[in-house]
Design a protein around this motif. Structure first.
Motif, mmCIF file in Angstrom:
data_model
loop_
_atom_site.group_PDB
_atom_site.id
_atom_site.type_symbol
_atom_site.label_atom_id
_atom_site.label_comp_id
_atom_site.label_asym_id
_atom_site.label_seq_id
_atom_site.Cartn_x
_atom_site.Cartn_y
_atom_site.Cartn_z
ATOM 1 N N ASP A 1 65.619 125.416 152.265
ATOM 2 C CA ASP A 1 65.186 126.201 151.121
ATOM 3 C C ASP A 1 66.086 127.431 151.013
ATOM 4 O O ASP A 1 66.095 128.291 151.914
ATOM 5 C CB ASP A 1 63.724 126.618 151.311
ATOM 6 N N LEU A 2 66.841 127.529 149.933
ATOM 7 C CA LEU A 2 67.797 128.615 149.775
ATOM 8 C C LEU A 2 67.102 129.973 149.799
ATOM 9 O O LEU A 2 67.595 130.925 150.425
ATOM 10 C CB LEU A 2 68.587 128.453 148.477
ATOM 11 N N ARG A 3 65.934 130.048 149.175
ATOM 12 C CA ARG A 3 65.230 131.336 149.115
ATOM 13 C C ARG A 3 64.780 131.766 150.515
ATOM 14 O O ARG A 3 64.978 132.931 150.901
ATOM 15 C CB ARG A 3 64.015 131.220 148.184
ATOM 16 N N LYS A 4 64.185 130.858 151.251
ATOM 17 C CA LYS A 4 63.731 131.193 152.603
ATOM 18 C C LYS A 4 64.911 131.469 153.529
ATOM 19 O O LYS A 4 64.840 132.343 154.404
ATOM 20 C CB LYS A 4 62.875 130.055 153.165
ATOM 21 N N THR A 5 65.992 130.712 153.333
ATOM 22 C CA THR A 5 67.176 130.936 154.164
ATOM 23 C C THR A 5 67.749 132.318 153.919
ATOM 24 O O THR A 5 68.100 133.045 154.861
ATOM 25 C CB THR A 5 68.245 129.871 153.869
ATOM 26 N N LEU A 6 67.842 132.716 152.643
ATOM 27 C CA LEU A 6 68.388 134.034 152.320
ATOM 28 C C LEU A 6 67.472 135.155 152.816
ATOM 29 O O LEU A 6 67.949 136.255 153.127
ATOM 30 C CB LEU A 6 68.598 134.156 150.809
ATOM 31 N N SER A 7 66.166 134.878 152.892
ATOM 32 C CA SER A 7 65.258 135.903 153.408
ATOM 33 C C SER A 7 65.475 136.164 154.890
ATOM 34 O O SER A 7 65.033 137.190 155.414
ATOM 35 C CB SER A 7 63.797 135.484 153.165
ATOM 36 N N TRP B 1 68.551 136.357 156.220
ATOM 37 C CA TRP B 1 69.988 136.625 156.339
ATOM 38 C C TRP B 1 70.299 137.517 157.533
ATOM 39 O O TRP B 1 71.322 137.323 158.213
ATOM 40 C CB TRP B 1 70.512 137.266 155.056
#
Length: 505
Positions: free
Chosen positions: A244-250, A252
């Protein structure tokens, strides 16, 4: 910089040849399954396949062994998340929050962030490997036995962060782990220690035996019999397995911390991915705005160790290629593979065999990207155990675990030891003693002991030699601060809280 990028582009182009691509995919897939099987891990996997792949072309052989290495780093997190059993020692830290997420019904989320973190850590590690291999290798020479001893002391001091709410219990578990680590023959003079007259303990206790018992069997022992037959129900949806891009970016910050720490620690000979994941997890928890969530199922607690794990695997390649010094057990086997195909690792290898070196680096890039797709395709098969009733799953897992443990040394004694470790793990759970410090003490303790004793032998027993290195002094200072910080903070908080409770006049 432009020359480096040109060399890397040529290396990727050469690595994209059919023979090397096939070697990469075979190694990566085998590594994924080897990492997911408790009791094996990357070192065993590379060692088992070494006699087979050396018959390949030299470049394809090392590309295949490299695929096994970083593939097993991906796979080690699968059983750590789903079953609470680390596939290898580097996956120990993933168990803490990864399995907690599975218990909450978020196995898919944990697996998805694990894939993303593994890819991010591997990619960042590869970039550092490409840009700074020769420079960092020369700098790593400054870390001798004294500095490595200080590094191990610092790693063990992090038990104050990892020991849960009660640091005293964490320290007690650590001391037990240190004791377990010295069981067997003395590494310097060869006399048996704490073997109780049992010949099977002469070689010590294998990590996989202890880990499977403390994490896996203890989990099954603690499951109430009345609930064992109930269906566990779906714990993930297929789309959740995709990162999940959103969870991954969270995550960082944790991804960056894990990648940098993993790469730097991986470069140091003897430190290994286990120390890297431990330091990365503790540092991420310390810098987090919500440290209380760690250990309860925080995705950040999966991101930090998984990214560190994969970054460390590439960092350990630097001393192997540039200095001929293996940074871990796995790179020691890989070093043997290089020698078997007629190459002598040294700083001159980058000048004498540039095509080989950059093709191998190119294969790492291809393998890291390919493993994301391979893992996403194969994980649903492995994750399907989440649908199985515990009454069916537990006996199957116990059977697989017993077979895997028996196959290590072909010994039923090891199976009995694992069962005893499971009982000890069950007692620790009931008494709320954290098992992670015990595991880490068992892994890092022998490394620390060898560093201390070899340094003292070289200094004729003068302990002040440990304080003659500025680098070591800085690391020792960090260790002291880290170890005593929880006790100091607790001491300062108590008077304040007591004053707050006093009625105002």
């Amino acid at each position: 910089m432009s020359e480096t990028l040109a060399l890397l582009a040529d290396g990727v182009a050469h690595a994209a040849s059919p023979a090397i691509l096939a070697a990469i995919f075979i190694g990566a897939i085998l590594g994924l399954f080897i990492g997911a099987l408790p009791g094996l891990g990357p070192t065993a996997g590379v060692a088992i396949l070494l006699p087979i792949v050396v018959g390949f072309d030299g470049t394809a052989a090392i590309a295949a062994l490299g695929g096994v290495y970083y593939g097993s780093q991906y796979g080690g997190g699968v059983t750590a998340i789903l079953l609470g059993i680390p596939g290898d020692s580097a996956a120990t830290m993933t168990v803490i929050d990864g399995h907690a997420l599975t218990k909450k019904g978020q196995a898919g989320t944990a697996l998805g962030i694990s894939i993303a973190a593994s890819f991010a850590g591997g990619l960042i590690g590869l970039i550092f490997l490409t840009l700074f291999a020769t420079t960092i290798a020369r700098a790593a020479i400054a870390f001798g036995p004294i500095e490595m001893t200080a590094m191990m002391v610092f790693a063990l001091s992090l038990v104050s962060v990892l020991g849960g709410k009660d640091p005293v219990k964490g320290l007690l578990a650590l001391f037990v782990g240190l004791w377990v680590g010295v069981i067997g023959l003395d590494p310097i003079i060869g006399i048996p220690r704490f073997d109780f007259g049992e010949v099977h303990l002469m070689d010590g206790i294998e990590f996989s035996i202890l880990a499977v018992g403390l994490f896996g069997l203890a989990e099954m022992y603690s499951t109430p019999i009345g609930t064992a037959g109930k269906a566990s129900g779906p714990r993930f949806r297929f789309r959740e397995l995709f990162p999940d891009l959103r969870k991954t970016l969270s995550c960082w910050r944790e991804l960056l911390i894990g990648s940098v720490v993993g790469f730097v620690v991986g470069v140091l000979p003897g430190a290994g991915a286990t120390a890297a994941t431990m330091i990365a997890y503790a540092l991420a928890k310390r810098l987090s705005k919500t440290p209380e969530m760690f250990g309860q199922g925080a995705i950040q607690g999966v991101a930090a160790p998984e990214s560190a794990n994969n970054a460390a695997s590439y960092g350990s390649m630097i001393p192997m290629f540039a200095l001929g010094i293996p940074g871990s057990g796995t790179t020691a086997v890989l070093l043997g593979g290089l020698l078997m195909i007629g190459l002598q690792p040294s700083p001159m290898l980058f000048q004498t065999e540039p095509d080989f070196v950059w093709t191998i680096f190119g294969s790492f890039y291809i393998g890291n990207i390919s493993l994301v797709l391979i893992t996403i395709v194969l994980i649903p098969l492995l994750a399907s155990c989440a649908f199985v009733k515990p009454s069916y799953l537990f006996p199957s897992v116990i059977g697989i675990v017993c077979f895997a443990i028996y196959s290590i040394n072909n010994s039923m004694f090891d199976v009995v030891v694992a069962a005893v470790c499971g009982f000890i793990g069950y007692v620790m759970v009931k008494l709320k003693y954290p098992p992670v410090p015990l595991i880490l003490g068992m892994i890092l303790g022998p490394i620390l002991e060898r560093g201390i004793r070899r340094t003292l032998v070289g200094s004729d027993g003068d302990p002040m030699v440990f304080f003659q290195s500025p680098i070591a002094n800085v690391i020792f200072f960090m260790a002291v601060i880290t170890l005593f910080y929880p006790f100091i903070s607790t001491f300062w908080k108590r008077p304040g809280s007591a004053r707050d409770q006093q009625p105002s006049t």
